[in-house]
Write an enzyme that holds these catalytic residues in place. Structure first.
Site, PDB file in Angstrom:
ATOM      1  N   SER A  81       0.870  -1.184   0.000  1.00  0.00           N
ATOM      2  CA  SER A  81       0.000   0.000   0.000  1.00  0.00           C
ATOM      3  C   SER A  81       0.900   1.225   0.000  1.00  0.00           C
ATOM      4  CB  SER A  81      -0.871  -0.010   1.264  1.00  0.00           C
ATOM      5  OG  SER A  81      -1.489   1.241   1.476  1.00  0.00           O
ATOM      6  N   TYR A  91      -1.919   0.130  10.698  1.00  0.00           N
ATOM      7  CA  TYR A  91      -1.944  -0.344   9.317  1.00  0.00           C
ATOM      8  C   TYR A  91      -0.657   0.044   8.597  1.00  0.00           C
ATOM      9  CZ  TYR A  91      -3.675  -0.936   4.508  1.00  0.00           C
ATOM     10  OH  TYR A  91      -3.842  -1.313   3.199  1.00  0.00           O
TER      11      TYR A  91
END
Length: 257
Positions: A142, A155
Site C-alpha cells: 500500500s 496499518y
C-alpha cells in the site's frame, strides 16, 4: 505450468475486492488461477464463475495466518506440474485510532495477516516457484507502506513490514529465476475495505471517499498487477505505486464540495 502449458497463479484473499478482480484479470490473461481465502463460499462461487466463462480456476479455503494450513495447501499444489505466480493479496486494515489509544489486538491482527501471512505463503511456495524456472512473487502492499498518516499507524506499520519483506526477499534471491514485485495502491474503493476497517460503520466508511470523484477501483489495481506479471521474464517491476489522480499523497486528497 499445467499439463496444457497454462501458467498457475495462486491468489490469496481472493474472496472479494482486489483479490477477486485479480483472479478475473489473470484468468483472462491465460492463467489457471488458484483462488484462496477464508470464506469458502465466496471463492467457490468465483471459481465457478470463471469456469463457466471458459477459464481454469480452482478454489481452496485458506487462512494465511495458520502455518499448518498453509503448508497443507502447498502440499496440495504438488498435483500441478508447477506453480508460476503467487499474488500475496490477503491483508486489510482495522481501526483508525491514534497511537495513544490504538488497540494492540488490532495491531497484532493486521501484522499477522499483512506480514506473517505473506511470509507463510511465500515461504511455503517459494521452492515450487523456483523449481518452475520462471516464478513471480507479488506482494500487494500500500502507499501506507511508504508514508504515514494520522490515525493509521497500525496499518502503516503492517504495510511497511510487507514492503520490507518484498524488498529484502528481492535482495536475497537475486540470481534465481523468481521475480519479486511490489504493488502499492493508494485510495481504492472496494465493497469491503473501509467497511471492515470501521467494523461495519457505513457512514464512517463513506467519508473516506467523500467528494473524491474517482478513487481507484479493484479492477484498476488488478489490471496493474496483471500488467506487471505479464512483462517479459527478464523485466522486474520492483515497486509500483498507484493512486487516483485526486490523491497526491496519503494526506493530500482533492475533494469536490
Amino acid at each position: 505450468m499445467s499439463a496444457t502449458g497454462t501458467p498457475i497463479a495462486v491468489i490469496t484473499g481472493a474472496s472479494s475486492g482486489i483479490g477477486a478482480a485479480t483472479a478475473r484479470h489473470l484468468a483472462a490473461a491465460g492463467h489457471h488461477v488458484v483462488v484462496t481465502a477464508r470464506r469458502k463460499d465466496r471463492i467457490e462461487a468465483l471459481a465457478a464463475e470463471l469456469t463457466a466463462a471458459g477459464h481454469l480456476a480452482t478454489a481452496y479455503a485458506l487462512d494465511v495466518t495458520d502455518r499448518a494450513a498453509v503448508d497443507a495447501f502447498a502440499a496440495e499444489l504438488d498435483r500441478f506440474p508447477s506453480v508460476n505466480v503467487l499474488v500475496n493479496n490477503a491483508g486489510g486494515a482495522l481501526g483508525a485510532d491514534p497511537v495513544a489509544t490504538g488497540d494492540p489486538a488490532d495491531w497484532r491482527q493486521m501484522y499477522e495477516t499483512n506480514v506473517i501471512g505473506t511470509l507463510h505463503v511465500t515461504q511455503a511456495l517459494l521452492p515450487a516457484l523456483t523449481a518452475s524456472g520462471d516464478g513471480t512473487v507479488v506482494v500487494l502492499s500500500s502507499t501506507a507502506g511508504h508514508g504515514t498518516y494520522e490515525g493509521g499507524a497500525g496499518y502503516v506499520a503492517a504495510k511497511h513490514g510487507a514492503h520490507v519483506l518484498a524488498e529484502t526477499l528481492r535482495l536475497e534471491i537475486v540470481g534465481t529465476p523468481v521475480r519479486v514485485i511490489e504493488i502499492a495502491p493508494g485510495m481504492v474503493r472496494t465493497e469491503e475495505f473501509a467497511s471492515t476497517r470501521f467494523r461495519g460503520d457505513e457512514e464512517k466508511a463513506a467519508k473516506v471517499y467523500e467528494g473524491v470523484a474517482e478513487p481507484l477501483t479493484a479492477d484498476d489495481v488488478a489490471d496493474t498487477i496483471t500488467w506487471a506479471i505479464t512483462r517479459p521474464s527478464h523485466v522486474n517491476v520492483d515497486l509500483l505505486l498507484l493512486r487516483p489522480r485526486a490523491q497526491a499523497s496519503n494526506t493530500k486528497v482533492h475533494r469536490e464540495v
